[in-house]
Design an enzyme around this catalytic site. Structure first.
Site: not given
Ligand code: AMP
Ligand code: TRP
Length: 369
Positions: A152, A232, A235
């Site tokens: 990141k 993957k 967003k």
């Molecule tokens: P994020 O949008 O990266 O903050 O992810 C939020 C949650 O959604 C996390 O637990 C990720 O592992 C899950 N996640 C995000 N993108 C995907 C994807 N393309 N496929 C499956 N799980 C996802």
């Molecule tokens: N860091 C996680 C993400 O980016 C979100 C998150 C923040 C989280 N605090 C948490 C997930 C505590 C599990 C437990 O998706």
């Protein structure tokens, strides 16, 4: 001795005794695990950043799993982690709206606020307090080696300290509620290791109060981008055609699936992750949404004589059957802000009552009280 001095002296003795009681309860050998953690009742905790409407990857990879854990009767907490979201630039008005959208979306997806403590992270100030205390136990190299920081920090032009230390805040989120199980995606495993390390360090240095927290990985496949199956669904992908958002209209969903990248190997539907990753991604999505196995789906689709075009039309209707009721419920909830705010306030009260207890022990152990 003045009356006030005598009163304060008596209170100190009472407080000290109460504290000793609590500690001795926690330190009873039966409850202490061998590996430096305390045994606590099971609690499931997870968090999601309010950075826009979730997409189908978030739904199948995270949210639907939380709903399942909730329905299995687990003691669940889900936090809308707004403190985490400002590790990258956010527009305040947009963030305020995104918090409400996320709350509406989680409820529409099946999170039941009577069964799960659903709350907004920043409304419980103890998250930031515990984060500070844990950051005084965390070394720089421990954070420098985390893959998410490496990744990141390269992607933003001017990475901030908050982005570097946010895994400590995540550890605080988890430990504040003495959570034992944390459903997350694979990318979060290293953060869970850090949370365990910090809990162990605290327990060793100050006294045993935190349990071991373990990651709970879902068994669903990673949903990949509709435009590039090697990455993957995300967003942050600038191309909205690469993902299906839970707020997409029926036409948008038909269009996105219709234009999803597949291959020119065959018109038929077969599952081969290496040779036909685009088609495999559609089948994975189908399987995650319906609970049918990949084999069942392929067999059904072949028996129906579908080709890529007709399969895409069929999948679009399957996706719409799932997404549109959630979409409608999300809009209904968003039109009743009073209800949404009262759900979040209720979650805040329940989360606070746990957080205040943990912090009271933490403060005493550290020497602040
Ligand atoms: P994020 O949008 O990266 O903050 O992810 C939020 C949650 O959604 C996390 O637990 C990720 O592992 C899950 N996640 C995000 N993108 C995907 C994807 N393309 N496929 C499956 N799980 C996802
Ligand atoms: N860091 C996680 C993400 O980016 C979100 C998150 C923040 C989280 N605090 C948490 C997930 C505590 C599990 C437990 O998706």
């Amino acid at each position: 001795m003045s009356f006030h001095k005598l009163f304060r002296f008596c209170r100190k003795i009472i407080d000290f005794n109460a504290f000793q009681c609590r500690l001795s309860r926690k330190l009873s050998t039966k409850e202490v695990q061998e590996d430096g953690f305390i045994q606590c009742p099971e609690r499931v905790f997870s968090g999601i950043q309010p950075t826009g409407v979730p997409h189908l990857g978030n739904y199948v990879g995270a949210i639907s799993n939380w709903v399942k854990l909730q329905e299995e009767g687990n003691s669940m907490m889900v936090s809308i982690v707004d403190l985490h979201s400002i590790t990258v630039q956010q527009d305040p008005a947009e963030l305020r709206e995104n918090i409400q959208t996320m709350a509406a979306c989680l409820l529409a997806c099946g999170i039941d606020s009577d069964k799960t403590i659903l709350f907004q992270q920043s409304t419980v100030p103890q998250h930031a307090e515990l984060c500070w205390i844990l950051s005084c136990l965390c070394t720089l190299p421990r954070l420098e080696h985390l893959p998410q920081w490496k990744d990141k920090s390269k992607r933003v032009s001017d990475p901030k300290v908050g982005l570097f230390t946010y895994p400590i805040l995540q550890a605080a989120d988890i430990l504040l509620y003495k959570s034992t199980l944390v459903p997350v995606g694979e990318d979060q495993i290293t953060h869970l290791e850090l949370a365990r390390d910090l809990a162990r360090s605290f327990n060793r240095k100050y006294g045993l109060i935190f349990p071991r927290c373990s990651q709970l990985l879902g068994d669903v496949a990673k949903i990949r981008s509709l435009k590039d199956p090697s990455s993957k669904m995300s967003k942050s992908d600038p191309n909205p055609m690469s993902r299906i958002d839970l707020s997409d209209s029926p036409d948008e969903i038909c269009d996105k699936i219709g234009k999803a990248v597949t291959d020119s190997l065959s018109k038929d539907i077969t599952y081969d992750l290496d040779l036909r990753p685009g088609v495999a991604n559609l089948i994975d999505l189908h399987s995650s949404l319906t609970g049918q196995s990949v084999e069942e789906i392929v067999k059904y689709v072949q028996n129906q004589g579908m080709n890529k075009k007709t399969y895409k039309d069929y999948l679009a209707s399957v996706v719409n059957d799932k997404v549109q009721p959630m979409n409608a419920e999300m809009n209904r909830l968003l039109s009743d802000r009073g209800h949404l705010n009262s759900v979040l306030k209720n979650g805040q009260d329940k989360a606070s009552s746990i957080a205040v207890n943990t912090m009271s022990d933490v403060m005493s152990l550290v020497g602040f009280r």
